[in-house]
Write a protein that holds these residues in place. Structure first.
Motif, short mmCIF file in Angstrom:
data_model
loop_
_atom_site.label_atom_id
_atom_site.label_comp_id
_atom_site.label_asym_id
_atom_site.label_seq_id
_atom_site.Cartn_x
_atom_site.Cartn_y
_atom_site.Cartn_z
N ARG B 93 30.06 38.53 47.23
CA ARG B 93 29.36 37.26 47.45
C ARG B 93 28.13 37.13 46.56
O ARG B 93 27.33 36.21 46.74
CB ARG B 93 28.95 37.13 48.92
N LYS B 94 27.94 38.06 45.65
CA LYS B 94 26.78 37.97 44.76
C LYS B 94 27.24 37.68 43.34
O LYS B 94 28.22 38.28 42.87
CB LYS B 94 26.01 39.29 44.77
N THR B 95 26.51 36.82 42.66
CA THR B 95 26.85 36.56 41.26
C THR B 95 26.49 37.79 40.43
O THR B 95 25.77 38.67 40.87
CB THR B 95 26.07 35.36 40.71
N ILE B 96 27.01 37.80 39.21
CA ILE B 96 26.71 38.90 38.30
C ILE B 96 25.20 38.99 38.09
O ILE B 96 24.62 40.07 38.07
CB ILE B 96 27.44 38.69 36.95
N ASP B 97 24.58 37.82 37.97
CA ASP B 97 23.12 37.78 37.77
C ASP B 97 22.40 38.47 38.94
O ASP B 97 21.53 39.31 38.74
CB ASP B 97 22.68 36.32 37.67
N ALA B 98 22.82 38.16 40.18
CA ALA B 98 22.16 38.76 41.35
C ALA B 98 22.41 40.26 41.38
O ALA B 98 21.49 41.04 41.67
CB ALA B 98 22.70 38.10 42.63
N THR B 99 23.64 40.67 41.07
CA THR B 99 23.97 42.10 41.06
C THR B 99 23.09 42.85 40.06
O THR B 99 22.58 43.93 40.35
CB THR B 99 25.44 42.29 40.68
N LEU B 100 22.91 42.24 38.87
CA LEU B 100 22.16 42.94 37.83
C LEU B 100 20.66 42.88 38.07
O LEU B 100 19.93 43.79 37.67
CB LEU B 100 22.49 42.37 36.45
N SER B 101 20.16 41.82 38.73
CA SER B 101 18.70 41.77 38.94
C SER B 101 18.24 42.58 40.13
O SER B 101 17.07 42.87 40.25
CB SER B 101 18.17 40.34 39.12
N GLU B 102 19.16 42.91 41.04
CA GLU B 102 18.73 43.60 42.26
C GLU B 102 17.99 44.92 41.99
O GLU B 102 16.92 45.14 42.54
CB GLU B 102 19.91 43.82 43.20
N PRO B 103 18.54 45.80 41.12
CA PRO B 103 17.77 47.03 40.88
C PRO B 103 16.37 46.75 40.34
O PRO B 103 15.42 47.46 40.68
CB PRO B 103 18.61 47.79 39.85
N LEU B 104 16.23 45.69 39.53
CA LEU B 104 14.91 45.36 38.98
C LEU B 104 13.98 44.92 40.10
O LEU B 104 12.81 45.32 40.16
CB LEU B 104 15.03 44.24 37.94
N GLN B 112 12.88 39.88 34.36
CA GLN B 112 14.26 40.01 34.82
C GLN B 112 15.23 39.23 33.95
O GLN B 112 16.30 39.71 33.60
CB GLN B 112 14.36 39.56 36.27
N ASN B 113 14.83 38.02 33.61
CA ASN B 113 15.71 37.16 32.83
C ASN B 113 16.12 37.82 31.51
O ASN B 113 17.31 37.96 31.22
CB ASN B 113 14.97 35.83 32.57
N GLU B 114 15.11 38.29 30.76
CA GLU B 114 15.41 38.90 29.46
C GLU B 114 16.24 40.16 29.62
O GLU B 114 17.18 40.41 28.88
CB GLU B 114 14.12 39.25 28.70
N GLN B 119 21.01 43.30 28.74
CA GLN B 119 21.95 44.31 29.21
C GLN B 119 23.39 43.79 29.16
O GLN B 119 24.30 44.53 28.81
CB GLN B 119 21.58 44.71 30.65
N MET B 120 23.57 42.51 29.47
CA MET B 120 24.90 41.94 29.39
C MET B 120 25.41 41.98 27.95
O MET B 120 26.57 42.30 27.70
CB MET B 120 24.92 40.51 29.93
N ALA B 121 24.52 41.65 27.02
CA ALA B 121 24.92 41.71 25.62
C ALA B 121 25.26 43.15 25.22
O ALA B 121 26.22 43.39 24.50
CB ALA B 121 23.81 41.16 24.74
N ALA B 122 24.49 44.11 25.75
CA ALA B 122 24.69 45.51 25.36
C ALA B 122 26.05 46.03 25.80
O ALA B 122 26.65 46.86 25.12
CB ALA B 122 23.58 46.38 25.97
N VAL B 123 26.55 45.57 26.94
CA VAL B 123 27.86 46.05 27.39
C VAL B 123 28.99 45.10 26.95
O VAL B 123 30.13 45.28 27.37
CB VAL B 123 27.92 46.25 28.91
N GLY B 124 28.65 44.10 26.12
CA GLY B 124 29.69 43.24 25.59
C GLY B 124 30.22 42.21 26.57
O GLY B 124 31.40 41.89 26.55
N LEU B 125 29.33 41.70 27.44
CA LEU B 125 29.75 40.62 28.33
C LEU B 125 29.18 39.31 27.80
O LEU B 125 27.99 39.24 27.47
CB LEU B 125 29.21 40.85 29.75
N ASP B 126 30.02 38.31 27.75
CA ASP B 126 29.59 37.01 27.28
C ASP B 126 28.55 36.42 28.25
O ASP B 126 28.70 36.56 29.47
CB ASP B 126 30.82 36.11 27.22
N PRO B 127 27.49 35.75 27.75
CA PRO B 127 26.47 35.20 28.65
C PRO B 127 27.02 34.21 29.67
O PRO B 127 26.44 34.02 30.73
CB PRO B 127 25.48 34.51 27.71
#
Lengths: 277, 252
Positions: B93-104, B112-114, B119-127
């Motif tokens: 139920r969490k978006t990718i954005d929420a999943t990735l910002s939670e540890p921060l 957080q935004n940057e 990190q998404m670019a680093a693992v090759g995920l399209d924005p």
């Protein structure tokens, strides 16, 4: 001898908001009492092909085939009720995930016995013996203890062996194994495949092994079908896999790490080269 | 300095010991594999290091600092885990954005935004995947999200629990290439659990073979490639996984 299974121009269609999609598109093959492998990535339609043989595709999906004959029986004309006499008894299927395919509130022994009881009349003693000997033949050391366990008490590998026991106990003519070993580790994997292999050869069964692992399929099957986006790309003898011609097959082979790996990066499939309509 | 140092580690589930006196050291920047059949205790070791299996005896040191039994935010900054099943390890139920910002958010890190975008670019995920849910992604993309999440806190150690066993071979190749590239870019230390010896040969420098909660052998990957593993059980494991590889390459 007439082939065990004949399929011509099999098409499985699902309706979507943007029109019907053929997830299996014109697949034809015949199977004798031999081992056939179907390989492809996820979404290539290999599991759908396996399921459509048992007519397990639920509405709104539809299955159509020009010719669909199993051991002289025209399955195109079979009703749901008639199919039920075939499923399990004549054709059975080992599913992908034992966690979701076993009944969580029934112990293992009862589940295996149920598979047998549905199709054969046996007294309780011989039923027990059949279940124990079947569990032993899938290399479960202590069948009496394991038969009393529930699915959540056994490991994934053991669960998959229980599934195989359940599917093989009515001694079907055709076994469809859909990724039977993807939940198991290598040492058990070859054991389980050897068990399937022995039973298939000893009883003269037909086997359709569905997997994404090209090497595994090529060492356990006689013939291989390669599928991508619902279509059959290539059919070859298992020993000839290294000489496969289609760029997709070659790409899949190259993408696999080897035991004596010295490449720095693994080649990645270039999907554009063959998926053009 | 060693990145991970385990001394006589015994992990218990309830009263049952699942590993017995496991001892090994992993150097900084090294990639180390744990192999063995299921139930041999390899994932349990990762869980103990990550703090998910809190009942253990012995000593765990991360980057020279001993770890205690409690949940420790400092350990989370140093050491993150990637799980086997990308379908189960992301919150549906969490978006990718929420999943990735939670540890921060947990660790009180700004930008957080940057950081999420980078990190998404680093693992090759399209924005464009940023505000999607896990069910809208393929298995390979989800595993990339799981790797991105593990890297959000810029840890130096990654614990990889069968990171590619749920993926197709073609996608597995992409994820393995990604892990290899990230390791070189950030000088990461990997502790990889797998039963696929070919993956070990591609990714790692050393491996430990486990059986029934004990390490039976620690070897280099050259020994694996040349098939000169010493212990009987390692040879057995190698034969089991080599049998279908070899027969495919030399059709007899």
């Amino acid at each position: 001898m007439a082939p065990l299974l004949e399929i011509e121009n099999l098409t499985v269609t699902f309706p979507t908001p943007s029109g019907p999609v053929n997830v299996v598109d014109g697949v034809s093959f015949t199977l004798n009492r031999e081992r056939l492998g179907i390989v492809g990535e996820s979404g290539s339609g290999k599991s759908m092909t396996g399921r459509s043989i048992l007519k397990l595709i639920r509405a709104p999906g539809t299955v159509k085939a020009d010719r669909f004959v199993f051991d002289g029986l025209d399955l195109n004309k079979y009703s749901e009720r008639q199919m039920r006499t075939l499923r399990g008894a004549r054709i059975s299927m080992v599913m992908q995930d034992p966690k979701f395919s076993l009944n969580p509130v029934m112990n293992v022994g009862t589940q295996i016995a149920e598979a047998l009881k549905t199709h054969q009349k046996l007294n309780r003693k011989s039923l027990r013996e059949r279940v124990f000997s079947m569990l032993e033949s899938v290399r479960i050391d202590d069948p009496e203890r394991v038969a009393r366990l529930f699915p959540h008490e056994i490991s994934g590998g053991m669960g998959q062996r229980v599934m195989i026991a359940m599917m093989l106990i009515p001694e079907p003519d055709l076994l469809i194994a859909d990724e039977p070993t993807s939940a198991l580790d290598v040492s058990v994997q070859s054991q389980v495949l050897d068990i399937i292999d022995n039973l298939v050869t000893a009883k003269g069964m037909g086997l359709i092994l569905i997997s994404h692992d090209l090497n595994l399929v090529s060492s356990y099957c006689d013939r291989i079908l390669v599928m991508n986006s619902g279509r059959m790309l290539e059919e070859c003898a298992a020993g000839q896999l290294q000489n496969a011609e289609h760029p997709y097959t070659r790409g899949l082979l190259a993408a696999m790490p080897r035991l004596d790996e010295n490449r720095d990066l693994l080649p990645v499939l270039d999907r554009a080269s063959w998926s053009a309509p | 300095m060693t990145a991970i140092s385990l001394t006589n580690l015994s992990v218990y589930y309830g009263e049952t010991p699942t590993t017995h006196d496991v001892t090994f050291d992993i150097g900084k920047g090294e990639s180390f594999a744990l192999v063995g059949e299921s139930g041999s205790g390899k994932s349990t070791i990762l869980k103990a290091i990550a703090g998910l299996a809190p009942k253990w005896q012995g000593k765990i040191s991360l980057l020279g600092t001993p770890r205690n039994h409690a949940i420790d935010p400092r350990v989370a900054r140093q050491c993150q885990m990637v799980f086997q099943d990308p379908y189960g390890s992301l919150h549906p139920r969490k978006t990718i954005d929420a999943t990735l910002s939670e540890p921060l958010a947990i660790h009180g890190i700004g930008d957080q935004n940057e950081r999420v975008c980078a990190q998404m670019a680093a693992v090759g995920l399209d924005p464009r995947f940023r505000f999607r849910f896990p069910h809208q992604l393929s298995g390979g993309q989800r595993q990339r999200v799981a790797i991105a999440r593990a890297l959000m806190l810029e840890p130096q150690i990654l614990l990889l629990d069968e990171p590619t066993s749920a993926l197709d071979v073609s996608v597995q190749a992409e994820v393995l290439n990604l892990l290899k590239r990230l390791r070189h870019q950030h000088n990461l230390t990997y502790l990889l659990v797998t039963h696929n010896l070919a993956v070990v040969s591609f990714m790692c420098e050393r491996l430990a073979v486990m059986k029934r909660g004990r390490i039976v052998e620690i070897a280099t990957v050259e020994q694996l490639k040349q098939n000169t593993l010493e212990h009987d059980y390692s040879g057995e494991l190698l034969r089991a996984s080599a049998s279908h590889l070899i027969s495919a390459e030399n059709p007899s």
